[in-house]
Scaffold this motif. Structure first.
Motif, short mmCIF file in Angstrom:
data_model
loop_
_atom_site.label_atom_id
_atom_site.label_comp_id
_atom_site.label_asym_id
_atom_site.label_seq_id
_atom_site.Cartn_x
_atom_site.Cartn_y
_atom_site.Cartn_z
N ASP A 78 0.82 -1.21 0.00
CA ASP A 78 0.00 0.00 0.00
C ASP A 78 0.85 1.26 0.00
O ASP A 78 0.57 2.21 -0.73
N GLY A 79 1.88 1.24 0.84
CA GLY A 79 2.72 2.43 0.96
C GLY A 79 3.45 2.74 -0.33
O GLY A 79 3.46 3.88 -0.79
N GLU A 80 4.04 1.70 -0.92
CA GLU A 80 4.78 1.88 -2.18
C GLU A 80 3.87 2.46 -3.26
O GLU A 80 4.24 3.35 -4.01
N ARG A 81 2.67 1.89 -3.31
CA ARG A 81 1.72 2.31 -4.33
C ARG A 81 1.37 3.79 -4.18
O ARG A 81 1.34 4.54 -5.14
N ALA A 82 1.10 4.16 -2.94
CA ALA A 82 0.71 5.54 -2.70
C ALA A 82 1.87 6.49 -3.00
O ALA A 82 1.68 7.57 -3.56
N ARG A 83 3.08 6.08 -2.67
CA ARG A 83 4.23 6.94 -2.95
C ARG A 83 4.47 7.09 -4.45
O ARG A 83 4.79 8.17 -4.93
N ALA A 84 4.28 5.99 -5.20
CA ALA A 84 4.42 6.06 -6.66
C ALA A 84 3.37 7.00 -7.24
O ALA A 84 3.65 7.82 -8.12
N PHE A 85 2.16 6.91 -6.72
CA PHE A 85 1.04 7.75 -7.16
C PHE A 85 1.38 9.23 -6.96
O PHE A 85 1.21 10.06 -7.85
N LEU A 86 1.91 9.53 -5.78
CA LEU A 86 2.25 10.93 -5.47
C LEU A 86 3.44 11.40 -6.29
O LEU A 86 3.49 12.56 -6.71
N ALA A 87 4.38 10.49 -6.56
CA ALA A 87 5.54 10.85 -7.38
C ALA A 87 5.09 11.19 -8.80
O ALA A 87 5.65 12.07 -9.45
N ALA A 88 4.06 10.48 -9.27
CA ALA A 88 3.51 10.78 -10.60
C ALA A 88 2.84 12.15 -10.57
O ALA A 88 3.05 12.98 -11.45
N ARG A 89 2.04 12.38 -9.55
CA ARG A 89 1.32 13.64 -9.45
C ARG A 89 2.26 14.83 -9.32
O ARG A 89 2.06 15.88 -9.93
N ASP A 90 3.31 14.66 -8.53
CA ASP A 90 4.23 15.78 -8.29
C ASP A 90 5.20 16.00 -9.44
O ASP A 90 5.94 16.97 -9.45
N GLY A 91 5.24 15.05 -10.37
CA GLY A 91 6.15 15.19 -11.49
C GLY A 91 7.57 14.74 -11.17
O GLY A 91 8.46 14.89 -12.00
N SER A 92 7.79 14.19 -9.98
CA SER A 92 9.16 13.77 -9.66
C SER A 92 9.52 12.47 -10.38
O SER A 92 10.70 12.13 -10.48
N ALA A 93 8.55 11.75 -10.90
CA ALA A 93 8.82 10.60 -11.75
C ALA A 93 8.57 11.00 -13.20
O ALA A 93 7.49 11.46 -13.54
N GLY A 94 9.58 10.82 -14.04
CA GLY A 94 9.41 11.17 -15.45
C GLY A 94 8.67 10.11 -16.22
O GLY A 94 8.00 10.38 -17.21
N VAL A 95 8.79 8.86 -15.75
CA VAL A 95 8.10 7.75 -16.41
C VAL A 95 7.28 7.00 -15.37
O VAL A 95 7.78 6.65 -14.31
N VAL A 96 6.02 6.80 -15.68
CA VAL A 96 5.16 5.99 -14.84
C VAL A 96 4.83 4.74 -15.64
O VAL A 96 4.26 4.82 -16.73
N LEU A 97 5.25 3.59 -15.11
CA LEU A 97 5.07 2.33 -15.81
C LEU A 97 4.07 1.51 -15.02
O LEU A 97 4.31 1.20 -13.85
N GLY A 98 2.95 1.20 -15.62
CA GLY A 98 1.93 0.52 -14.83
C GLY A 98 1.17 -0.51 -15.63
O GLY A 98 1.24 -0.55 -16.85
N THR A 99 0.43 -1.34 -14.92
CA THR A 99 -0.52 -2.24 -15.55
C THR A 99 -1.83 -1.46 -15.68
O THR A 99 -1.87 -0.27 -15.45
N ARG A 100 -2.87 -2.20 -16.07
CA ARG A 100 -4.19 -1.61 -16.30
C ARG A 100 -4.52 -0.35 -15.51
O ARG A 100 -4.80 0.72 -16.07
N SER A 101 -4.47 -0.45 -14.18
CA SER A 101 -4.95 0.69 -13.38
C SER A 101 -3.98 1.88 -13.44
O SER A 101 -4.32 2.97 -12.97
N GLY A 102 -2.81 1.67 -14.04
CA GLY A 102 -1.87 2.78 -14.22
C GLY A 102 -2.45 3.89 -15.08
O GLY A 102 -2.00 5.03 -15.01
N VAL A 103 -3.46 3.55 -15.87
CA VAL A 103 -4.07 4.58 -16.73
C VAL A 103 -4.69 5.69 -15.89
O VAL A 103 -4.94 6.79 -16.38
N PHE A 104 -4.88 5.43 -14.60
CA PHE A 104 -5.45 6.44 -13.71
C PHE A 104 -4.39 7.18 -12.90
O PHE A 104 -4.72 7.84 -11.92
#
Length: 756
Positions: A300-326
């Motif tokens: 849960d924690g990892e997922r939430a941190r990845a989500f926030l990294a995507a939102r904040d723009g600190s991750a340049g690439v977001v690589l995900g399965t199906r639900s990554g589209v959100f």
DNA sequence: AGCACGCCGACT
DNA sequence: GTCGGCGTGCTC
């Protein structure tokens, strides 16, 4: 201070986590200082409970009388958790798939965040090499502990600087922790107190991106086309149709690189099984950015941190399965959907969305390019190319020296198969093994045998809870239902007569046994859900294959996706007949994709590969066309059939499903639904051409009983989406309030891909 | 989905 | 006399 508007009169439209197909309106909290932003989480009273919803709109007025509106408890975010753009996507998706908005928003958020919390800000842990670790050779470790060897390599690359958790995750994908823990125990690594004393030591460097290979001419023109569109700006959808080994990933990498150079972000979606550590590693090695992954295996924690990294723009690439589209993205400039034909991009329960279709919608709304890649594109995407909605990019040749494999059929009516293997296949296996190559055998059926039958009286072991046969598993001597998990001992006596039941037909377990008898000295690996149940087992087996320690691979679907086996030169498809006579109109497409994908595993090395497809119906038109004209020819023929039959993509479908412990309530509910659908169509007919919607059923699902429940379905079919959407919009509110619906579990599936 | 309200059987 | 069975209806 607020913006002058009296907060008390402002309204908030909230997606509340509940299965009700509606939004709920609230007043601002009594103590609100300002109007909250769209996409913020809001804690609201809901019935007798407190729940966390998402603010989707600030409407000027509400249909709900002011006296019934309640005030929200609390605004949880002042920076919105979801971007306004993402909120718009989710609202559209809820409307298009006719699913409860609250559940749609729930599906888009990691658990911690939807509970209204934030992930614990974790102190970044760092590790560094000990002296022993510095002197240990990664290669020496590789054989016994491949995962540890990869970790060690990573530290050697960092040249004595401490390496952080995040760098490990980016370089190795998930699952590096156990290996690291053992290495700390063995004294190879030690926790670093801090990454750097300020001003003394630079922070551990990102491994600098490796240069890419030079492009083939096909790749270069694909890249040029995408780059031109990127330079132009705006929405473009590309279908990148590249044969296996043609280097689609390289094309993605160039397009992503360009996005990163412009300060943007790229969203990359892959099927569940395609998200391998190798892919994560490849992206991380090649791109000068932080790559975060989003998939179901994360905490849960990892997922939430990845989500926030995507939102904040600190991750340049977001690589995900199906639900990554959100994933919320700060500056999205490109979306890539790899293996766009893959069925796992469509969610098959609850909120039944298609990640590829939502990705295209999202890209259009954002005004950015989207690249859909596949060696075997879906007929839907090919149709969109034909209609000019997508632009086609082709990579018709393999990138290396590899020749396309030769494909031959083996007639199972002439050649007896024992343990799933014909003499012809065995002979070719011997030849390829002698030449030092690897052999891959594909069989989409795990267990020892699909049937457990009494040869005296013909009794067959059936699942007590499903309309299905039980599969015999020899290792455990048990019979198992692959649909509901029911399991029992395989009795040695028939239930109806004194006869003795025995296994009929072959599954992967039996093939493995037969291979061991024919090739006693050749190391074999079986890769299916049973053999890879243990954590890390799949990785270990794949490593053995890559290193050449395994010579023969037997596997199910798991083996066909996302893995490269350069030393495989012979592929055997042990039984291709499953999809030939199915009632599902998509079965031929799936079978063709499967054969081409499996065949693509052969001969990625320089030697030409060979593929043998065993079938009892070698004259079947599907196989005939596929072999003679390849996937393109098959796709043309299949499209012609679909046009004639009025199936998608030449029509639009929606499926209503109902299930209950007894058949009657499910039947009654859908019969009522069919009646009400016809009624609505009558009243709608004049303007919208809705009379074109056909109501087919209700009928029992192909497997009527499953896990003890009776399943019925009602198919709605229309020439285009518009009338179907209109009908659903009017029909569902009726069904939501119908008393028949309370006794069954029912659901809507817009654009269903499995018709069962 | 929860959760409350509501109107009928076997128990401290 | 009450605890609790799950039918029915609602959640801004």
């Amino acid at each position: 201070m607020n913006d002058g508007r009296p907060p008390g009169s402002a309204l908030m439209r909230i997606a509340v986590p509940t299965p009700v197909r509606r939004y709920f309106d609230y007043r601002l909290p009594a103590d609100a200082q300002a109007v909250p932003p769209i996409g913020a989480r809001v804690c609201v009273p809901f019935g007798s409970r407190r729940v966390v919803g998402v603010l989707v709109d600030l409407p000027a007025s509400s249909d709900v009388p002011a006296t019934r509106l309640r005030a929200a408890h609390e605004i949880l975010d002042d920076t919105p958790l979801l971007t306004a753009e993402l909120v718009a996507v989710l609202r559209w998706a809820a409307a298009y798939y006719h699913h409860a908005p609250g559940e749609v928003f729930t599906a888009a958020m990691p658990g911690i965040l939807r509970q209204g919390r934030m992930p614990p800000a974790r102190e970044q842990a760092h590790w560094q090499l000990t002296l022993t670790g510095r002197d240990t050779c990664a290669e020496a470790l590789r054989r016994r502990a491949p995962r540890q060897a990869e970790v060690l390599e990573m530290f050697h690359r960092a040249a004595d600087a401490p390496v952080s958790e995040e760098q490990l995750a980016a370089g190795l994908g998930h699952d590096w922790r156990p290996a690291l823990r053992r290495m700390v125990q063995r004294g190879l690594l030690t926790a670093a107190t801090a990454p750097a004393a300020p001003g003394v030591q630079p922070p551990a460097p990102m491994p600098s991106p490796a240069p890419g290979p030079s492009l083939t001419t096909d790749q270069a023109s694909a890249v040029a086309a995408i780059e031109a569109a990127q330079a132009r700006g705006g929405f473009t959808a590309w279908l990148l149709h590249g044969v296996t080994g043609s280097g689609k990933t390289e094309v993605y990498l160039r397009a992503i690189r360009r996005v990163l150079d412009a300060g943007g972000q790229a969203l990359v979606l892959v099927p569940e099984i395609g998200l391998t550590p190798q892919l994560v590693q490849r992206l991380a090695h090649r791109l000068p950015t932080r790559v975060v992954t989003m998939h179901s295996g994360m905490s849960d924690g990892e997922r939430a941190r990845a989500f926030l990294a995507a939102r904040d723009g600190s991750a340049g690439v977001v690589l995900g399965t199906r639900s990554g589209v959100f994933a919320p993205l700060r500056n999205p400039q490109l979306i890539v959907v790899d293996e766009e034909h893959d069925a796992s991009l469509k969610q098959q329960d609850g909120f039944r969305y298609h990640a590829r279709d939502l990705a295209v919608f999202r890209a259009r709304q954002l005004g950015i390019p989207v690249v859909l890649g596949s060696a075997t594109p879906s007929l839907e995407s090919l149709h969109n190319v034909a209609r000019g909605r997508y632009s086609l990019l082709r990579l018709p040749r393999r990138a290396g020296a590899g020749e396309p494999p030769t494909v031959r059929l083996v007639d199972l009516r002439r050649e007896a198969a024992e343990g799933g293997l014909t003499a012809m296949l065995l002979e070719r296996m011997r030849s390829h093994l002698q030449a030092g190559a690897q052999v891959l055998l594909f069989l989409n059926r795990r267990g020892f045998a699909p049937v457990w039958m009494c040869v005296e009286c013909g009794w067959i072991a059936q699942c007590p809870r499903c309309d299905a046969r039980l599969t015999y598993h020899q290792r455990t001597m048990r019979l198992r239902c692959h649909h509901c998990g029911h399991e029992r001992r395989a009795a040695e006596r028939c239930q109806d007569c004194p006869g003795q039941p025995r296994p009929i037909g072959a599954g992967t377990e039996q093939v493995e046994q037969a291979i061991a008898a024919h090739f006693p000295d050749v190391p074999v690996a079986r890769i299916d859900r049973d053999s890879t149940r243990r954590r890390g087992e799949l990785e270990r087996q794949l490593e053995d294959i890559r290193a050449g320690r395994t010579r023969i691979l037997i596997g199910t679907q798991m083996l066909t996706k996302g893995h490269d086996f350069p030393r495989v030169t012979l592929v055997g498809v042990l039984n291709a007949d499953g999809g030939l006579f199915s009632s599902d109109f998509r079965a031929p497409e799936r079978l063709a994709q499967l054969i081409v994908q499996v065949a693509g595993r052969a001969g990625r090395a320089s030697r030409g590969g060979e593929v043998l497809v065993q079938t009892s119906f070698p004259e079947h038109p599907l196989l005939f066309t596929l072999l003679r004209e390849g996937y393109d020819g098959f796709a043309r023929a299949a499209a012609a059939e679909r046009t004639a039959a009025g199936w998608p993509p030449f029509s639009a479908l929606a499926m209503l499903r109902a299930e209950a412990a007894q058949p009657d309530p499910a039947q009654a509910f859908l019969a009522m639904a069919a009646q009400r659908a016809s009624d609505e169509l009558q009243t709608m007919a004049p303007g919208g051409g809705t009379a074109d919607v056909a109501v087919l059923g209700p009928a029992p699902a192909p497997m009527e009983r499953r896990a003890g429940r009776f399943r019925m379905q009602l198919l709605l079919q229309a020439p285009t989406r518009a009338p179907l959407q209109l009908l659903l919009a009017r029909l569902l509110p009726i069904l939501d309030t119908a008393s028949e619906g309370r006794r069954v579990r029912w659901s809507v599936d817009v654009d269903p891909i499995e018709l069962d």
